[in-house]
Design a protein around this motif. Sequence first.
Motif, PDB file in Angstrom:
ATOM      1  N   LYS A 203       0.814  -1.217   0.000  1.00  0.00           N
ATOM      2  CA  LYS A 203       0.000   0.000   0.000  1.00  0.00           C
ATOM      3  C   LYS A 203       0.844   1.262   0.000  1.00  0.00           C
ATOM      4  O   LYS A 203       0.376   2.331  -0.344  1.00  0.00           O
ATOM      5  N   LEU A 204       2.100   1.123   0.442  1.00  0.00           N
ATOM      6  CA  LEU A 204       2.912   2.334   0.555  1.00  0.00           C
ATOM      7  C   LEU A 204       4.222   2.241  -0.234  1.00  0.00           C
ATOM      8  O   LEU A 204       4.452   3.010  -1.160  1.00  0.00           O
ATOM      9  N   PRO A 207       4.080   1.319  -4.264  1.00  0.00           N
ATOM     10  CA  PRO A 207       3.545   2.439  -5.041  1.00  0.00           C
ATOM     11  C   PRO A 207       4.461   3.664  -5.037  1.00  0.00           C
ATOM     12  O   PRO A 207       4.638   4.321  -6.060  1.00  0.00           O
ATOM     13  N   MET A 208       5.070   3.947  -3.863  1.00  0.00           N
ATOM     14  CA  MET A 208       5.948   5.113  -3.792  1.00  0.00           C
ATOM     15  C   MET A 208       7.223   4.897  -4.600  1.00  0.00           C
ATOM     16  O   MET A 208       7.790   5.825  -5.147  1.00  0.00           O
TER      17      MET A 208
END
Lengths: 281, 399
Positions: A203-204, A207-208
């Motif tokens: 979730k982090l 994607p980042m």
Amino acid sequence: MLDFMDQIPLAEWTEKATDWIQDKFAFLFEPIKEHFGNFMDFISGEVLTSIPPVLFILIVAVIAFLVSGKKFGLAVFSIVGLWFVYNQGLWEALMSTITLVILASLLSVIIGVPIGILMAKSKIANSIFTPILDFMQTMPAFVYLIPAVAFFGIGMVPGVFASLIFATPPTVRFTNLGIRQVSKDLIEASDSFGATGPQKLFKLELPMAKSTIMAGINQTVMLALSMVVIASMIGAPGLGSQVLSALQRASVGTGFVAGVGIVILAIIIDRITQNMNKGKE
Amino acid sequence: MAVVEAKNLSKIFGKNINQSIKMLDQGISKEEILKKTGNTVGVNRASFSVEEGEIFVIMGLSGSGKSTLVRLINRLIDPSEGSILIDGKELATLDKKALRQVRREKLGMVFQQFALFPHRTILENAAFGLEVQGIDKEERRKRAEESLKLVGLGDYIHQKPGQLSGGMQQRVGLARALANDPKVLLMDEAFSALDPLIRKEMQDELIDLQASMKKTIIFITHDLDEALRIGDRIALMKDGVIVQIGTPEEILMNPANDYVEKFVEDVDRSKILTASHIMKRPETINIEKHGPRAALERMRKEGISSILVVDEKRRLQGYVTADDASEARKKEISSIKEILKTDILRVVPETPMQEIFSMIYDTPVPIAVVEESGRLNGIIVRGAVLAALANDGEVNLDA
């Protein structure tokens, strides 16, 4: 003074080790050689060549048009460039090269991204893989053609194997870098809400890190493409083998034409993968 | 019951921590420990307890350990020693899974640099805490939207954080923390990155929100004005040690040591002091008992030109001036009621001095401090206001 001991038989050891691996892991190498080889022949010989060149060129042009933000430059270049390759009678060679590059890149990504994640998460993994990656990138490519042939015979499969060794490091390094670059604030935020490790990753962090990872993948694809000539030395068909045979016959003209074919393919693949990265930001 | 309780909480950064802890217990200073062991003391045996519904401010300059302390509360940093109780449950010894559970259910956090996820929309940001809990999509969308509405961001839910101003981004940060409906809200310098006007607006809004939410809030700041504005109680930190804990008034009026005193020296006192701090005991006459003659006598004796009039129960009726009283005496008027003036300014004891400051220039008579029941508490004269601002000690500390 320096002769306090005999020459270390590293060459001999390596050969013995290779023989041993070849012998003991034959059960692994043989089916890979056979099935993977058949699969690749099927892709390049049946699937890609069954697509009419006109259709293929149009598909590439449409993709180029879409990823470059509906600008015509890249699409026009793709049409003209691919037509030129067709015009020079190199279409089949082009299909083989595309198969080699795409499969090698795909495998590099499948292997490279998880290793990159592991390196970002674990100090131990990081200190183990870093020297291995250095080794893979700096060892001259010709050197690992030899075991590639020993394990997989000649043809497309050892070509992919050699490309894999040469092209995987950028994906690993960029994935590692991308995840490490996610700001500490954001990590703290996700921790403070009670996210689990996998939740944080999917979730982090991924994607980042996506644009950094994509830059790595772009490098991987380009390196895989740069391996096609070297891979042709162990029998991988494609544009590379055209260059190689031109080299052997000292025929400047055909060598140049095949070389231009590779450059055209490189530019198209590079611009498309780069734009895919930009477009999603 | 205390919702958050820290007992003897310490954090030491570095290697060979046990030795440093022993040194701490022996009362050896932070500098000395750094010199001898190379370890940095982040927090030094901090103990405090935060009651339900309270805004507890931890305040200190940078490097005082306040950010470390707040991270010990939700264990983003593991404590070196001591215990931290959330709702009476020990946090320091929980395993990872149980800790996650406490973080999900009881603790929300707001960060100084907002720490919003740039790749997610405002709504997805606000729903993050619910998402990691595995709450289904409809439900978390509903709750995140409610939370965003609460902070006044109902209209921006599909934008990315980068498109919003700093103040709005921090509202998202607040909404994200509130969406989980946590019992405790940890706010790490939440408003420090905002410009002063927006900061004040956010402080006001937090106070308003708190009035209806009744969360337990632990608020970290380096800004004393901010601490005094929003804090029910304030803990002052220096070099990892909590130097003083008290209400804003206690800290201002009775600084525990030189450090605290130095800290509060520059505070704009007009924002903290209220009418009750600077009022004086009033001279009054009783409307039923006294006539103009008695009023005049009292004024002459006290050397004042007007006097307040109250009834039996000390409820303020108005005032009379010396001129009117002497006129009345000449005319042989016996009742004070006929010369009573009622145009006196009244304030309640809680009125901030800042407001009084602007009122007092427009009125020749002192301002009356009156309780809501109408009972007269005291008067404020110009001199007292100026004295309080000048901080020369003539402040009524017992009020």
